[in-house]
Write a protein that holds these residues in place. Structure first.
Motif, short mmCIF file in Angstrom:
data_model
loop_
_atom_site.label_atom_id
_atom_site.label_comp_id
_atom_site.label_asym_id
_atom_site.label_seq_id
_atom_site.Cartn_x
_atom_site.Cartn_y
_atom_site.Cartn_z
N ARG A 247 120.39 -14.70 -3.38
CA ARG A 247 120.49 -15.97 -4.10
C ARG A 247 121.01 -17.08 -3.19
O ARG A 247 120.53 -18.23 -3.23
CB ARG A 247 121.40 -15.81 -5.31
CG ARG A 247 120.77 -15.02 -6.45
CD ARG A 247 121.75 -14.79 -7.59
NE ARG A 247 121.13 -14.08 -8.70
CZ ARG A 247 121.79 -13.55 -9.71
NH1 ARG A 247 123.12 -13.64 -9.74
NH2 ARG A 247 121.16 -12.92 -10.67
N GLN A 250 118.29 -18.10 -0.88
CA GLN A 250 117.37 -18.98 -1.60
C GLN A 250 117.83 -20.43 -1.52
O GLN A 250 117.05 -21.34 -1.22
CB GLN A 250 117.26 -18.55 -3.06
CG GLN A 250 116.45 -19.51 -3.94
CD GLN A 250 116.62 -19.23 -5.42
OE1 GLN A 250 117.27 -18.26 -5.82
NE2 GLN A 250 116.05 -20.09 -6.26
N HIS A 255 114.28 -22.59 -1.48
CA HIS A 255 113.16 -21.98 -2.19
C HIS A 255 113.39 -22.03 -3.70
O HIS A 255 114.52 -22.17 -4.17
CB HIS A 255 112.98 -20.53 -1.74
CG HIS A 255 112.49 -20.39 -0.35
ND1 HIS A 255 112.31 -19.18 0.28
CD2 HIS A 255 112.11 -21.34 0.57
CE1 HIS A 255 111.86 -19.36 1.51
NE2 HIS A 255 111.74 -20.66 1.71
N ASP A 256 112.30 -21.90 -4.45
CA ASP A 256 112.39 -21.93 -5.91
C ASP A 256 112.86 -20.60 -6.50
O ASP A 256 113.42 -20.57 -7.59
CB ASP A 256 111.02 -22.29 -6.51
CG ASP A 256 110.60 -23.72 -6.18
OD1 ASP A 256 111.50 -24.57 -5.99
OD2 ASP A 256 109.39 -23.97 -6.10
N THR A 257 112.62 -19.52 -5.79
CA THR A 257 113.01 -18.20 -6.27
C THR A 257 113.71 -17.45 -5.13
O THR A 257 113.50 -17.77 -3.94
CB THR A 257 111.79 -17.38 -6.72
OG1 THR A 257 110.87 -17.26 -5.64
CG2 THR A 257 111.09 -18.07 -7.89
#
Length: 285
Positions: A247, A250, A255-257
């Motif tokens: 996480r 990310q 990034h989106d995910t």
């Protein structure tokens, strides 16, 4: 002991202050008191931190400790011998990690008092939240009911846990699988089949430790890498399966995910032999 100019006391105090009830660790200002078993005897380790300096004291309900053993323990707990300067020198210009290194200079990984404490904590924390793991750890400490004369509870050693049984551990909050794994690890450590302390003192290569631990039921890659990091100060475990690492990566990459474990592993690979230290920086970010 002298502390480096970039030492981050807040990180160390926060790690040992995770349990708000302060059953086995008390954090007061810049002081930490930690209950441990020292050669089987209840003991209280006190570390006082001040700018540029740390003072360690070990009070044992038993034979007086050898000061020559206390200093290495304190240095280990504080992470003073970790290669933070080498990581910064090698990757300060990296497009993603460089800014993180600049924001978190001198970040070190606080250590458990013993490799067994790190391994048993890693087993406790498998696939549950930090809050749940802290609660189960507290109940385990309360179950073994070992106290220093100061009143501070002591984290149990392998010999103590080896005398328990699965129903007792289930009552403390462990699943059947985790209880069986913890007992097996404790019994192997207590009788010498799993020489954790020997590995630490002889600086056994991480690959050898990894190969041995991987043969045990209930011990997977994350548990091994976390144990290597927190118990042996080995900085090259990947920790690519850690949810928090993914996480935070990310967010770092925008990034989106979250990246998959395989993608996280590939990104961390460029920072060998300091991949676990980079993962710890992602946690801290």
């Amino acid at each position: 002991m002298q502390l480096p100019a970039d030492f981050r006391p807040a990180d160390f105090l926060a790690f040992h202050g995770r349990d708000a009830r302060q059953v086995a660790e008390r954090v007061t200002g810049s002081r930490i008191e930690k209950g441990i078993l020292w050669h089987g005897h209840p003991a209280r380790l006190t570390l006082d931190l001040s700018p540029g300096r740390a003072e360690a004291r070990l009070d044992v309900d038993g034979p007086a400790p050898d000061p020559a053993e206390v200093t290495p323990l304190a240095r280990h707990l504080l992470g003073l011998d970790q290669p933070v300067a080498e990581l910064a020198a090698a990757h300060r210009d990296h497009p993603q990690l460089g800014p993180l290194l600049a924001r978190l200079p001198g970040l070190r990984v606080p250590q458990a008092a013993t490799p067994f404490e790190a391994l048993s904590w890693a087993i406790t924390g498998q696939q549950i939240s930090l809050a749940a793991a802290v609660s189960i750890r507290r109940r385990l400490i309360e179950t073994t009911n070992l106290h220093h004369s100061s009143g501070l509870a002591c984290y149990p050693d392998a010999a103590t846990l080896a005398r328990l049984d699965e129903p007792t551990l289930r009552t403390a909050g462990y699943s059947a699988t985790k209880a069986a794994t913890l007992l097996e690890v404790a019994r192997r450590t207590a009788d010498g089949r799993l020489p954790l302390d020997h590995w630490l003192h002889t600086r056994t290569p991480a690959a050898e430790i990894h190969a041995t631990l991987a043969q045990l039921r209930g011990i997977g890659p994350w548990t091994i890498d976390y144990t290597l990091l927190r118990g042996f100060a080995q900085m090259d475990g990947s920790l690519h399966g850690d949810v928090a690492v993914r996480r935070k990566l990310q967010a770092l990459l925008g990034h989106d995910t979250p990246p998959t474990p395989k993608e996280t592993q590939a990104w961390l690979a460029q920072f060998a032999p300091w991949r676990a230290l980079v993962a710890a920086m992602l946690w801290a970010s």
